[in-house]
Structures are given as C-alpha cells and as structure tokens.
Design a protein around this motif. Structure first.
Motif, PDB file in Angstrom:
ATOM      1  N   ASN A   1      58.385  67.869  28.450  1.00 38.22           N
ATOM      2  CA  ASN A   1      57.786  69.041  27.504  1.00 38.22           C
ATOM      3  C   ASN A   1      58.745  69.894  27.058  1.00 38.22           C
ATOM      4  OD1 ASN A   1      55.292  67.595  28.754  1.00 38.22           O
ATOM      5  ND2 ASN A   1      54.283  68.920  27.442  1.00 38.22           N
ATOM      6  N   GLY A   2      60.017  69.549  26.925  1.00 36.72           N
ATOM      7  CA  GLY A   2      61.017  70.486  26.491  1.00 36.72           C
ATOM      8  C   GLY A   2      61.932  71.114  27.739  1.00 36.72           C
ATOM      9  N   LYS A   3      61.608  71.015  28.958  1.00 43.97           N
ATOM     10  CA  LYS A   3      62.256  71.354  30.117  1.00 43.97           C
ATOM     11  C   LYS A   3      63.240  70.577  30.708  1.00 43.97           C
ATOM     12  CE  LYS A   3      58.812  75.034  30.945  1.00 43.97           C
ATOM     13  NZ  LYS A   3      57.839  75.619  32.255  1.00 43.97           N
ATOM     14  N   GLU A   4      64.218  70.961  31.055  1.00 44.12           N
ATOM     15  CA  GLU A   4      65.247  69.585  31.685  1.00 44.12           C
ATOM     16  C   GLU A   4      65.047  69.863  33.041  1.00 44.12           C
ATOM     17  OE1 GLU A   4      69.147  70.156  29.953  1.00 44.12           O
ATOM     18  OE2 GLU A   4      68.413  69.949  27.747  1.00 44.12           O
ATOM     19  N   PRO A   5      64.927  69.026  33.732  1.00 41.40           N
ATOM     20  CA  PRO A   5      64.714  68.989  35.249  1.00 41.40           C
ATOM     21  C   PRO A   5      65.887  68.864  35.948  1.00 41.40           C
ATOM     22  CG  PRO A   5      63.869  66.963  34.531  1.00 41.40           C
ATOM     23  CD  PRO A   5      64.276  67.616  33.335  1.00 41.40           C
ATOM     24  N   THR A   6      66.441  69.584  37.085  1.00 42.18           N
ATOM     25  CA  THR A   6      67.522  69.505  37.699  1.00 42.18           C
ATOM     26  C   THR A   6      67.516  68.268  38.824  1.00 42.18           C
ATOM     27  OG1 THR A   6      68.089  71.659  37.168  1.00 42.18           O
ATOM     28  CG2 THR A   6      69.353  70.788  39.104  1.00 42.18           C
ATOM     29  N   ASN A   7      66.479  68.245  39.279  1.00 38.13           N
ATOM     30  CA  ASN A   7      66.302  67.406  40.535  1.00 38.13           C
ATOM     31  C   ASN A   7      64.641  67.019  40.644  1.00 38.13           C
ATOM     32  OD1 ASN A   7      64.959  69.535  41.917  1.00 38.13           O
ATOM     33  ND2 ASN A   7      66.869  70.360  42.551  1.00 38.13           N
ATOM     34  N   MET A   8      64.157  66.314  41.575  1.00 31.54           N
ATOM     35  CA  MET A   8      63.114  65.949  41.695  1.00 31.54           C
ATOM     36  C   MET A   8      62.047  66.751  41.996  1.00 31.54           C
ATOM     37  SD  MET A   8      62.936  62.215  41.301  1.00 31.54           S
ATOM     38  CE  MET A   8      61.733  61.732  42.076  1.00 31.54           C
TER      39      MET A   8
END
Length: 649
Positions: free
Chosen positions: A556-563
């Motif tokens: 939803n537009g947010k880039e995850p860095t990790n799990m």
C-alpha cells in the motif's frame, strides 16, 4: 606343561624346576612323581608368563581408544514451508577426545540435532551427549558427555588375568594410564606443541602444519561397517576455502561417517579434523588443520560468543542517525524490555570468520601499477577496489575520524602485519616455508573478531601504516542455517512472504532463478530482502495462484525494510484501507511490475480456512513479530491476523 624358558618347566602341580634336576621315570604315574620344593619367586614368574602372553597395546591402539562414534537424531527446518519442520532423520559421524573431557567433531554432524549419543571405539555402551559450542563457518563443534564418570572412568571386571582386568579392556587401561602422563611441550623443531594429553584424557594436538607429501592416517566410522576404519594417504595441498580459512587437502579416503574424525601424522599426533570430500573428484578430501581447531577451542575457553547482530538482522536496533549497537548494549536493551533476541537458540556459538571487509584487485598490469605509484616491477601489493560491508571504513568522511586514517578506494595494500602481499594477492605460507604461497586472507581469518592489524598502504605515492579492526562479514542474504538464516514467514490472504536466504534458495534449486547477483551484497543494518515464496490457492487469491519467487517492493505504498515492517504495514493497511496492495518485481527489475490486490474483508473471512487447510498454527512466526505489538497482544499476537484488527493498537 607350560614352558617358561629353555632350562625350566612348570609342572602340573604348580612347582617349577630346572630340567637337569628333575627326576625322570617314564613308567611312573603322574601321582607317583616325587614332590618338588616350590621356589620363592614362583608367583612373580607365573605373572611374567601370563603377561608375556598378553599383547601390549601399540600407540595406534591407544589413539584408537580415544575415537568415538556419534549417532545423531536431527530435525531440520523446512524453508519451503517454514511453519513446519521436516521429518526426523538419523545420521552418524565421528569424534575424538580432547582435554577437559570434551569431544570434538564437525558442526555439520550435529547441526539441528535433537539427541546425540557417543560410543568409544573399544566399548559397546552408548552415552548421551550435549552440544556445548558450535562454530558453523569453521565447521567445528564441542560436545560434553552427560554421564562423564561412566564414560571416562576406568571400568574393571573380574577376570582370571593378573590385576583383575579383562583382555578386551587391557588396551583401554593402558591408554588411560599413558594419556595421563605429561608429554613433551616442544617438538623436534623446538616449537611448542599443544598436547591435550597434558591436561587429561585426549589425543595430542600438533599445531604445526604438515609438509607436502607427508604421510597421514585418517580414522573414523564411515559407512559400510560398525567398527573403526583406517585409511592412509599423503598431504596434497595447503589451501584456503571460500571463506579464506585454512584447509589441507589429502588423498586418503574420506567418506560419509568420517566427518569429525582425527587425522594423524607419522608420530601419532592429530594434525587435523576430517571434514569433507570433493564430489566427482578422485581421492580429494579436505581436513581442518589443528591450528584452526585450537583457534576455536581458545574462543570457547574465553567464552567468546557471536554478536546477536551476526545471528539476525532483526537484532540490529537502528534509529535515525545511529550506527549498529554493540553486543552488550543489545543484550541490555533486550533484558530491559523482556524481548527475546532473534536467532539465539541451541548451543553457544562463537563469532564468525574475521574479515577486513575489503574487495581487492590484483596488480599484474604494468600500466595500472605505474598509475598507482608502484615503480618497481617486483613490488607487491593489491588495489583496494571496494568494500564487502557498508562501513565508514572506506568513506572519505565519517564518524570514525578524518579520511587519512582509513583505507580509501585506489589505495594499494602492501603489507598486513608486516607480511608482504604479492601482486596476485598471495603471501608466503610461513617463515619456514617461504616458497609455498597462500591467499592473503589467511593473515585475517587466523585471528578472532575484534583483533587489530596494521596495514601498510601506498596512497598517491606516499607510504602509510593504518590500523584496522577485524569484523565478521554480514550479507543481505543469510548463508548458514541455524546461524544467520532462520525459517521466518508471514501468511496474508494465502500469500507467503519469507526473507531471502541461501537455505531457502537451495530448497527451490530446481527451476528457481539464480539470486547470485544480489545474494552476496553486504547487509545494511536491519535490512532484509522479502520474497513472495508462493501463494496458497484459495478463493481469496484467484488469479495469483501461479505467482512465486517475486521480490516484495511495497505494501500500500510503503516500502518494508524487513519482515517486521511487513507485519506493521499489513496491519496498518488492513485497518485503514479496503484493499491490500502488494507490488512485486522479478529479479533484476527496478520497477515493480506485478500487483497483487486482495480485499481486506475477504482476507479476514478466509484466513481461518487457509490456515486450517495447510495445517498452519499461526499467521506469522514468533521471531519476526514487532516487539511493541507483542507486549500489547500477549499470547494472541501471532495466532490470527483478523483477531488483531478488532483491537486498538
């Protein structure tokens, strides 16, 4: 009658006489023979006769009594379906006794073990063991026996032999007596020898590297039989493995089951630990030198454990403007918040292999050498071309100080601790063997993490000496199962997301695209590569059943860095949005080309059905759930996503 020597005889009634004094009557019965006076030294002579008929064990028999067979039960994780484990399997290996009542073997022999039993080569009894220390990247492990007194103690039985010892246990008794005696502290060259026998039961360890073409003997319990097996060969090569750690190549046969067994030189000293063989090669086996074993044992004696950041990127508590925290500060923060450190399970683990974190280029080109300020054709050195982990170590500016105290790109590395580096990146093996060369990494990996070395460099034609502290390499794609790789997962709407790791790649080696282009990239603090492993087919995710092996770019537009970010963004979007949007891309694609759109209400309604169909106990693994949410939801944190969405957080 039993003959004692040429001039004496032992009669049936137990007396001993010389032949010339013994009256002889061929017609006399046995009971009518004259009585003979019993000599005073008869008891001693009888013991001598019995002892002469008992073979004294050789040095080889003594050494073999310290070799043990290991029977291992293990349960390996299933990276294809990380919510479950694989079936229990059995394996076997070899170990040997060292000082301190410990057993040395390979790490891969006892990896993921649930139960280990050990049996001496001259004993039929099995004893349970505990894995105390492991060095995954050195492939070494140390075990302790649960019932030490029974395993190491002297066993005696009633017997007709002198001293009350049974024939089968004479060799063991002699071995115990011999190994308890102090051995010489130096060898024939006057160098110190680390001898385990000086401090208790165990085999003598020789830290000297064997010469090429030197005879060696490999002992262990390979497949094809239950008893000890011995093979012989010569030292073929002294080399480095892919991690830069010293290894020795021999042509003695090393088969499955030999792993962890000792390799002896001609003097009966342990010069290495059998480790592996080259598949498809002819008599190409590799052993871990005793020098590496002693390095590992010293770290265990000092209680040196791996930094939690080495075990998992999720242990790196990073805030804006902060660098990685040290092991002690992480432990303190963990204790204060009652959070379990990720990846710290099982036996204690020593730090990984030391590294400078440098990428270098050979300087065999005359033009390049002249450009970098090397005037003589015979001058050595390699060019610094980059770094294998992000660090201000190679930055022109940074928190570590001005740029003139750190290595920079295009510096020429001339020496490491005073040892000259050749144009091809090799160094002399040792002062005694200057004509044998080996990779420069040997000067780094022989030291433990945290050791400081001095680097001689040339920068713009100016000679400099710079200090450098050794650190372990960290990769964005974890390499070793049960060390830095862990079977973590998140299941949302049937989409299974996992962190990229080498064990996961190996699980899908058939028909799976190569991730080599990104797997060796250095880790950036708490960053992980998130992969859509597969889609569990259901009505909720129709149209995406064939999607797999895609890199997750955004939720939803947010880039995850990790799990942990994946869980945070899924819960946040499910509470605020009508749809969950996972934008993914194939390997080596910059822009996300695949969009997976799921209805939030459909995901909630189908979650229980999907988890039950595939026998999944919870929607995410415990180790990756965000700590700030775990405290609020307590035991309900990982069971079901829909139950969390109905609560305030």
């Amino acid at each position: 009658n039993t003959m004692d020597d040429e001039n004496s005889v032992v009669s049936d009634n137990g007396s001993v006489q010389d032949d010339e004094d013994l009256p002889f009557d061929p017609n006399a019965a046995d009971g009518e023979r004259p009585s003979i006076k019993f000599p005073r030294n008869c008891k001693q002579r009888l013991i001598a006769v019995a002892s002469s008929r008992t073979r004294t064990p050789s040095k080889k028999a003594i050494a073999h009594s310290c070799i043990v067979k290991l029977l291992v039960q293990r349960v390996n994780p299933n990276y294809a379906e990380p919510w479950r484990c694989k079936n229990q399997s059995a394996g076997a290996g070899t170990g040997f006794l060292v000082s301190g009542r410990r057993i040395v073997t390979n790490a891969h022999v006892v990896r993921n073990c649930t139960h280990v039993r050990a049996r001496k080569s001259l004993s039929p009894v099995m004893y349970s063991c505990t894995v105390e220390w492991v060095a995954v990247r050195l492939d070494l492990a140390i075990l302790s026996v649960n019932d030490e007194d029974a395993f190491f103690g002297s066993e005696s039985r009633e017997s007709s032999l002198p001293g009350g010892k049974d024939v089968d246990h004479v060799a063991v008794a002699v071995a115990d007596a011999t190994l308890d005696k102090p051995a010489a502290s130096t060898n024939e060259k006057g160098r110190p020898v680390d001898n385990a026998a000086t401090s208790g039961q165990g085999l003598p360890l020789c830290s000297d590297l064997p010469q090429l073409d030197e005879n060696v003997t490999c002992a262990g319990f390979p497949r094809g039989g239950q008893q000890i097996s011995v093979t012989r060969g010569v030292v073929s090569r002294v080399d480095l493995n892919s991690l830069g750690v010293l290894r020795i190549q021999i042509d003695a046969a090393i088969n499955p089951g030999n792993s962890g067994g000792p390799v002896f030189d001609e003097q009966g000293r342990v010069i290495g630990v059998a480790s592996s063989h080259l598949r498809g090669g002819s008599n190409i086996g590799y052993i871990i030198p005793t020098e590496v074993l002693l390095h590992f044992m010293r770290m265990t004696e000092d209680g040196l454990e791996a930094n939690p950041i080495e075990r998992s990127a999720l242990n790196c508590k990073r805030r804006k403007g902060e660098l990685e925290k040290s092991s002690s500060s992480i432990n303190q923060e963990s204790e204060s918040t009652n959070h379990k450190i990720v990846g710290i399970v099982g036996p204690r683990t020593v730090p990984s292999v030391s590294s400078l974190g440098l990428c270098t280029q050979t300087l065999e080109s005359k033009a390049l050498r002249k450009k970098l300020g090397l005037k003589k054709a015979s001058d050595g050195g390699v060019r610094v071309s980059g770094t294998s982990w992000p660090s201000p170590f190679l930055d022109a500016d940074g928190p570590d100080g001005p740029g003139d105290v750190r290595l920079l790109i295009d510096d020429v590395l001339l020496t490491i601790d005073g040892v000259e580096v050749g144009q091809d990146g090799t160094i002399p093996l040792s002062a005694d063997r200057p004509y044998e060369r080996i990779g420069k990494s040997y000067l780094i990996t022989r030291h433990r993490v945290g050791h400081q070395v001095e680097l001689g460099v040339i920068r713009d034609g100016r000679h400099m000496t710079l200090p450098a502290t050794l650190r372990p390499n960290r990769y964005i794609c974890p390499v070793h199962d049960s060390f830095d790789a862990h079977p973590s997962y998140v299941v949302c709407g049937g989409c299974v997301f996992v962190p990229l790791s080498s064990p996961w790649v190996l699980t899908h080696k058939h028909g799976f695209p190569a991730f080599n282009s990104i797997s060796s990239n250095p880790a950036k603090r708490d960053e992980q590569i998130i992969v859509l492993s597969k889609v569990l087919a259901d009505e909720v995710n129709v149209g995406y059943h064939h999607k797999r092996f895609l890199i997750l770019r955004s939720i939803n537009g947010k880039e995850p860095t990790n799990m942990r970010d994946v869980i945070r963004y899924i819960l946040d979007a499910a509470r605020k949005e009508e749809y969950l949007e996972f934008r993914c891309c194939a390997l080596n694609q910059d822009s996300p080309g695949t969009l997976i759109c799921l209805n939030v209400e459909d995901c909630k309604g189908g979650e229980e059905r999907i988890l039950k169909q595939h026998m999944i106990a919870q929607w995410c693994s415990d180790d990756i759930f965000p700590p700030e949410l775990k405290e609020k939801f307590k035991g309900e944190a990982t069971k079901a996503m829909c139950s969390l969405l109905s609560k305030e957080f």
